[in-house]
Design a protein around this motif. Structure first.
Motif, PDB file in Angstrom:
ATOM      1  N   THR A 119      49.283  28.229  43.909  1.00  0.00           N
ATOM      2  CA  THR A 119      48.638  28.947  44.823  1.00  0.00           C
ATOM      3  C   THR A 119      48.628  30.462  43.876  1.00  0.00           C
ATOM      4  O   THR A 119      49.173  30.554  43.210  1.00  0.00           O
ATOM      5  N   TRP A 120      47.549  31.201  44.047  1.00  0.00           N
ATOM      6  CA  TRP A 120      47.413  32.247  43.335  1.00  0.00           C
ATOM      7  C   TRP A 120      47.385  33.521  44.360  1.00  0.00           C
ATOM      8  O   TRP A 120      47.052  33.514  45.329  1.00  0.00           O
ATOM      9  N   GLN A 121      47.949  34.794  43.658  1.00  0.00           N
ATOM     10  CA  GLN A 121      48.042  36.133  44.292  1.00  0.00           C
ATOM     11  C   GLN A 121      47.432  37.167  43.453  1.00  0.00           C
ATOM     12  O   GLN A 121      48.247  37.035  42.329  1.00  0.00           O
ATOM     13  N   GLY A 133      36.239  46.213  30.141  1.00  0.00           N
ATOM     14  CA  GLY A 133      36.233  45.808  31.608  1.00  0.00           C
ATOM     15  C   GLY A 133      37.834  45.524  32.045  1.00  0.00           C
ATOM     16  O   GLY A 133      38.449  45.774  31.281  1.00  0.00           O
ATOM     17  N   MET A 134      37.924  45.704  33.283  1.00  0.00           N
ATOM     18  CA  MET A 134      39.343  45.717  33.722  1.00  0.00           C
ATOM     19  C   MET A 134      39.738  44.259  33.690  1.00  0.00           C
ATOM     20  O   MET A 134      39.132  43.230  33.615  1.00  0.00           O
ATOM     21  N   ILE A 135      41.062  44.039  33.743  1.00  0.00           N
ATOM     22  CA  ILE A 135      41.827  42.779  33.624  1.00  0.00           C
ATOM     23  C   ILE A 135      42.686  42.550  35.115  1.00  0.00           C
ATOM     24  O   ILE A 135      43.408  43.470  35.257  1.00  0.00           O
ATOM     25  N   ASP A 136      42.380  41.571  35.679  1.00  0.00           N
ATOM     26  CA  ASP A 136      43.003  41.380  36.677  1.00  0.00           C
ATOM     27  C   ASP A 136      44.125  40.328  36.406  1.00  0.00           C
ATOM     28  O   ASP A 136      44.158  39.410  35.719  1.00  0.00           O
ATOM     29  N   VAL A 137      45.237  40.784  37.250  1.00  0.00           N
ATOM     30  CA  VAL A 137      46.676  40.161  36.952  1.00  0.00           C
ATOM     31  C   VAL A 137      46.950  39.350  38.105  1.00  0.00           C
ATOM     32  O   VAL A 137      47.010  39.839  39.368  1.00  0.00           O
ATOM     33  N   TYR A 138      46.908  38.020  38.094  1.00  0.00           N
ATOM     34  CA  TYR A 138      47.259  37.190  38.983  1.00  0.00           C
ATOM     35  C   TYR A 138      48.678  36.267  38.883  1.00  0.00           C
ATOM     36  O   TYR A 138      49.159  35.919  37.784  1.00  0.00           O
ATOM     37  N   GLU A 139      49.351  36.255  40.084  1.00  0.00           N
ATOM     38  CA  GLU A 139      50.547  35.488  39.872  1.00  0.00           C
ATOM     39  C   GLU A 139      50.403  33.990  40.514  1.00  0.00           C
ATOM     40  O   GLU A 139      49.864  33.874  41.626  1.00  0.00           O
ATOM     41  N   SER A 140      51.134  32.963  39.953  1.00  0.00           N
ATOM     42  CA  SER A 140      50.903  31.619  40.388  1.00  0.00           C
ATOM     43  C   SER A 140      52.319  31.228  40.871  1.00  0.00           C
ATOM     44  O   SER A 140      53.261  31.857  40.639  1.00  0.00           O
ATOM     45  N   ALA A 147      57.872  31.440  41.879  1.00  0.00           N
ATOM     46  CA  ALA A 147      56.912  31.983  41.058  1.00  0.00           C
ATOM     47  C   ALA A 147      56.801  31.219  39.794  1.00  0.00           C
ATOM     48  O   ALA A 147      58.074  30.649  39.407  1.00  0.00           O
ATOM     49  N   TYR A 148      55.678  30.897  39.340  1.00  0.00           N
ATOM     50  CA  TYR A 148      55.455  30.075  38.243  1.00  0.00           C
ATOM     51  C   TYR A 148      55.018  31.034  36.968  1.00  0.00           C
ATOM     52  O   TYR A 148      55.806  31.410  36.249  1.00  0.00           O
ATOM     53  N   GLU A 166      48.840  28.109  27.804  1.00  0.00           N
ATOM     54  CA  GLU A 166      49.742  27.036  27.536  1.00  0.00           C
ATOM     55  C   GLU A 166      50.707  27.159  29.005  1.00  0.00           C
ATOM     56  O   GLU A 166      50.801  28.206  29.558  1.00  0.00           O
ATOM     57  N   GLY A 167      51.224  25.832  29.143  1.00  0.00           N
ATOM     58  CA  GLY A 167      51.994  25.592  30.498  1.00  0.00           C
ATOM     59  C   GLY A 167      51.093  25.314  31.720  1.00  0.00           C
ATOM     60  O   GLY A 167      51.708  25.241  32.698  1.00  0.00           O
ATOM     61  N   PHE A 168      49.800  25.211  31.634  1.00  0.00           N
ATOM     62  CA  PHE A 168      48.767  24.643  32.588  1.00  0.00           C
ATOM     63  C   PHE A 168      48.124  23.656  32.048  1.00  0.00           C
ATOM     64  O   PHE A 168      47.998  23.143  30.980  1.00  0.00           O
TER      65      PHE A 168
END
Length: 170
Positions: A119-121, A133-140, A147-148, A166-168
């Protein structure tokens, strides 16, 4: 007009250009305007002649033009860092997607390397030197609630990246 006359899209687009040339200077913008009208057709209060809807249309066209300009500046950057182990894991090596919807679609496909669903936030937006452009930061987050990893996504790409960090996995 399309609903009443069943006019083909091309005719409606040409009509928008002819009738609103000062606001709709090109066929591409007319296509976007028609998309806006199509999205609002089910709203009985919608009227393209209203000042409020014309302002919304102008805002949409301006935003689209701005996003297209940034995406064209990112064409070369999209190819950089694809083989870097930090790809997508640090702000200055973001994953490029096509718009907000593209970001959501890209993240939805990702799983852990062991194929666990995530899941992502979205946490916040940031900037990095050399990145347009802006960079959006998502936590999995793992199904366990743990947290991943955090990913950095730039929605100003020409298309959604095919590369998986990497890791996905997909």
């Amino acid at each position: 007009r399309k609903v009443v006359t069943q006019s083909p899209d091309d005719l409606v687009i040409a009509s928008l250009q002819a009738n609103y040339g000062d606001l709709i200077p090109s066929k591409e913008v007319a296509q976007k305007a028609w998309a806006f009208v199509t999205l609002n057709m089910n709203n009985p209060d919608f009227s393209l002649e209203s000042a409020e809807n014309m302002a919304a249309l102008k805002h949409m066209v301006d935003m689209y033009s701005h996003m297209e300009k940034i995406a064209s500046q990112n064409v070369d950057a999209e190819k950089e860092n694809l083989d870097d182990p930090e790809y997508g894991l640090v702000a200055n090596k973001p994953i490029y997607t096509r718009g907000v919807e593209g970001s959501y679609a890209y993240l939805e496909e990702l799983k852990t390397s062991s194929r666990e669903k995530l899941t992502w936030q979205r946490l916040y937006s940031t900037a990095a030197e050399g990145i347009n452009g802006m960079i959006d930061v998502y936590e999995s987050t793992l199904p366990s609630g743990e947290a991943y990893k955090t990913l950095y996504v730039n929605m100003y790409g020409s298309a959604n990246s095919k590369k998986v960090p990497e890791g996905f996995s997909k």
